[in-house]
Design a protein around this motif. Structure first.
Motif, PDB file in Angstrom:
ATOM      1  N   ARG A  34       0.818  -1.141   0.030  1.00 45.71           N
ATOM      2  CA  ARG A  34       0.115  -0.199   0.106  1.00 45.71           C
ATOM      3  C   ARG A  34       0.794   1.307   0.005  1.00 45.71           C
ATOM      4  O   ARG A  34       0.493   2.312  -0.708  1.00 45.71           O
ATOM      5  CB  ARG A  34      -0.853  -0.108   1.160  1.00 45.71           C
ATOM      6  CG  ARG A  34      -2.011  -0.984   1.055  1.00 45.71           C
ATOM      7  CD  ARG A  34      -3.027  -0.970   2.132  1.00 45.71           C
ATOM      8  NE  ARG A  34      -4.092  -1.955   1.883  1.00 45.71           N
ATOM      9  CZ  ARG A  34      -5.014  -2.096   2.790  1.00 45.71           C
ATOM     10  NH1 ARG A  34      -5.203  -1.500   3.854  1.00 45.71           N
ATOM     11  NH2 ARG A  34      -5.902  -3.038   2.456  1.00 45.71           N
ATOM     12  N   VAL A  35       1.994   1.154   0.551  1.00 44.81           N
ATOM     13  CA  VAL A  35       3.069   2.414   0.608  1.00 44.81           C
ATOM     14  C   VAL A  35       3.327   2.561  -0.722  1.00 44.81           C
ATOM     15  O   VAL A  35       3.485   3.767  -1.105  1.00 44.81           O
ATOM     16  CB  VAL A  35       3.964   2.134   1.717  1.00 44.81           C
ATOM     17  CG1 VAL A  35       5.131   3.133   1.525  1.00 44.81           C
ATOM     18  CG2 VAL A  35       3.546   2.156   3.194  1.00 44.81           C
TER      19      VAL A  35
ATOM     20  N   ASP B 102       2.426   9.141   6.292  1.00 47.37           N
ATOM     21  CA  ASP B 102       0.941   9.100   6.472  1.00 47.37           C
ATOM     22  C   ASP B 102       0.671   7.723   7.182  1.00 47.37           C
ATOM     23  O   ASP B 102      -0.161   7.461   8.033  1.00 47.37           O
ATOM     24  CB  ASP B 102       0.252   9.008   5.098  1.00 47.37           C
ATOM     25  CG  ASP B 102       0.107  10.337   4.539  1.00 47.37           C
ATOM     26  OD1 ASP B 102       0.255  11.546   5.217  1.00 47.37           O
ATOM     27  OD2 ASP B 102      -0.088  10.589   3.257  1.00 47.37           O
ATOM     28  N   TRP B 103       1.449   6.645   6.666  1.00 50.72           N
ATOM     29  CA  TRP B 103       1.113   5.287   7.237  1.00 50.72           C
ATOM     30  C   TRP B 103       1.813   5.201   8.744  1.00 50.72           C
ATOM     31  O   TRP B 103       1.205   4.426   9.594  1.00 50.72           O
ATOM     32  CB  TRP B 103       1.750   4.386   6.374  1.00 50.72           C
ATOM     33  CG  TRP B 103       0.758   3.853   5.305  1.00 50.72           C
ATOM     34  CD1 TRP B 103       0.960   4.620   4.035  1.00 50.72           C
ATOM     35  CD2 TRP B 103      -0.087   3.223   5.277  1.00 50.72           C
ATOM     36  NE1 TRP B 103      -0.008   4.102   3.256  1.00 50.72           N
ATOM     37  CE2 TRP B 103      -0.806   3.127   3.957  1.00 50.72           C
ATOM     38  CE3 TRP B 103      -0.819   2.251   6.269  1.00 50.72           C
ATOM     39  CZ2 TRP B 103      -1.961   2.506   3.549  1.00 50.72           C
ATOM     40  CZ3 TRP B 103      -1.993   1.579   5.739  1.00 50.72           C
ATOM     41  CH2 TRP B 103      -2.627   1.599   4.337  1.00 50.72           C
TER      42      TRP B 103
END
Length: 92
Positions: A38-39, A63-64
Motif C-alpha cells: 500500500r505504501v 501518512d502510514w
C-alpha cells in the motif's frame, strides 16, 4: 530533491521497501512480502501527481507510520536504491 522516473511500478517499489525495510517492521524476517504494497502504491500515485520520489516516499511513509517516526529514519539509502534500479511499467 531527487528526480522522478515515470517508468517505476509499485511492485518494484514494494520489493525494494521490503528488502530495505526502512521502518524496521521486521517484514523480511517474518516473510511479510506485502508489508509495503500500500505504501508503494501511494508512492507511485504521488509520483504520477508530480511529486519527486524522495518527497513521495517521505509523505506516504509519514501518512502510514507517523511523521515523527519518519523524521528518525534515514530514507536516503532507500531513495538511492530506488533511483538506481532498472525499472519498467506494469502492474500486478
Amino acid at each position: 530533491m531527487t528526480p522522478t522516473t515515470n517508468t517505476m511500478n509499485w511492485q518494484q517499489v514494494s520489493r525494494i521497501l521490503f528488502e530495505t525495510d526502512p521502518m524496521h517492521t521486521a517484514c523480511k524476517e517474518n516473510d511479510c512480502f506485502d508489508e509495503y504494497d500500500r505504501v508503494a502504491r501511494g508512492v507511485i500515485a504521488e509520483i504520477e501527481n508530480g511529486v519527486t520520489l524522495d518527497g513521495a516516499l517521505e509523505q506516504v511513509l509519514g501518512d502510514w507510520f507517523g511523521q515523527e517516526l519518519i523524521e528518525s529514519r534515514d530514507l536516503a539509502p532507500v531513495v538511492e536504491q530506488l533511483n538506481t534500479q532498472q525499472v519498467g511499467g506494469g502492474s500486478r
